[in-house]
Design a protein around this motif. Structure first.
Motif, PDB file in Angstrom:
ATOM      1  N   GLU A  47      37.961  47.558  24.493  1.00 30.31           N
ATOM      2  CA  GLU A  47      39.229  45.732  23.918  1.00 30.31           C
ATOM      3  C   GLU A  47      40.247  46.392  22.866  1.00 30.31           C
ATOM      4  N   ASN A  83      42.388  39.309  26.504  1.00 30.11           N
ATOM      5  CA  ASN A  83      41.478  39.193  27.396  1.00 30.11           C
ATOM      6  C   ASN A  83      41.447  38.615  29.131  1.00 30.11           C
ATOM      7  N   ASP A  87      39.142  40.869  31.581  1.00 32.28           N
ATOM      8  CA  ASP A  87      38.346  40.644  33.022  1.00 32.28           C
ATOM      9  C   ASP A  87      38.815  42.010  33.970  1.00 32.28           C
ATOM     10  N   SER A 104      35.347  44.084  31.940  1.00 30.50           N
ATOM     11  CA  SER A 104      35.062  43.969  30.882  1.00 30.50           C
ATOM     12  C   SER A 104      34.891  43.133  29.664  1.00 30.50           C
ATOM     13  N   SER A 105      35.553  41.978  30.652  1.00 26.31           N
ATOM     14  CA  SER A 105      35.249  40.564  29.877  1.00 26.31           C
ATOM     15  C   SER A 105      34.038  40.173  29.606  1.00 26.31           C
ATOM     16  N   ASP A 106      33.579  39.642  27.986  1.00 23.11           N
ATOM     17  CA  ASP A 106      32.329  38.943  27.590  1.00 23.11           C
ATOM     18  C   ASP A 106      32.199  37.910  28.120  1.00 23.11           C
ATOM     19  N   GLU A 107      33.636  37.330  29.277  1.00 20.38           N
ATOM     20  CA  GLU A 107      33.066  35.674  29.874  1.00 20.38           C
ATOM     21  C   GLU A 107      33.378  36.635  31.574  1.00 20.38           C
TER      22      GLU A 107
END
Length: 82
Positions: A5, A30, A34, A38-41
């Motif tokens: 990150e 982000n 992606d 490794s994106s949270d979303e």
């Protein structure tokens, strides 16, 4: 660098011009995450391009990144290993 990150943030800030809005940096960071899965979303890029409020900003930032995305993702991974 101790996290993917942080590496994505560094690469996004470096790629965008120095005075880029924080929102643009966040979109770019982000998007890189992606691409590296490794994106949270998950599917962040598609969701932002479909979002009624953020669509134009997302398309502008992602459009600027698109020709360089593979190199930017590679640099992000490389910075993370450094």
């Amino acid at each position: 660098m101790d996290s993917l990150e942080k590496a994505a943030d560094l690469v996004a800030r470096d790629f965008l011009n120095p005075g880029a809005p924080l929102f643009d940096v966040t979109l770019a960071k982000n998007a890189l995450l992606d691409c590296l899965f490794s994106s949270d979303e998950p599917d962040f890029i598609r969701k932002m391009c479909d979002h009624p409020l953020h669509r134009s900003d997302a398309r502008r930032v992602f459009g600027k990144m698109a020709p360089h995305l593979v190199a930017l993702a590679g640099r992000t991974a490389q910075e993370c290993r450094a």
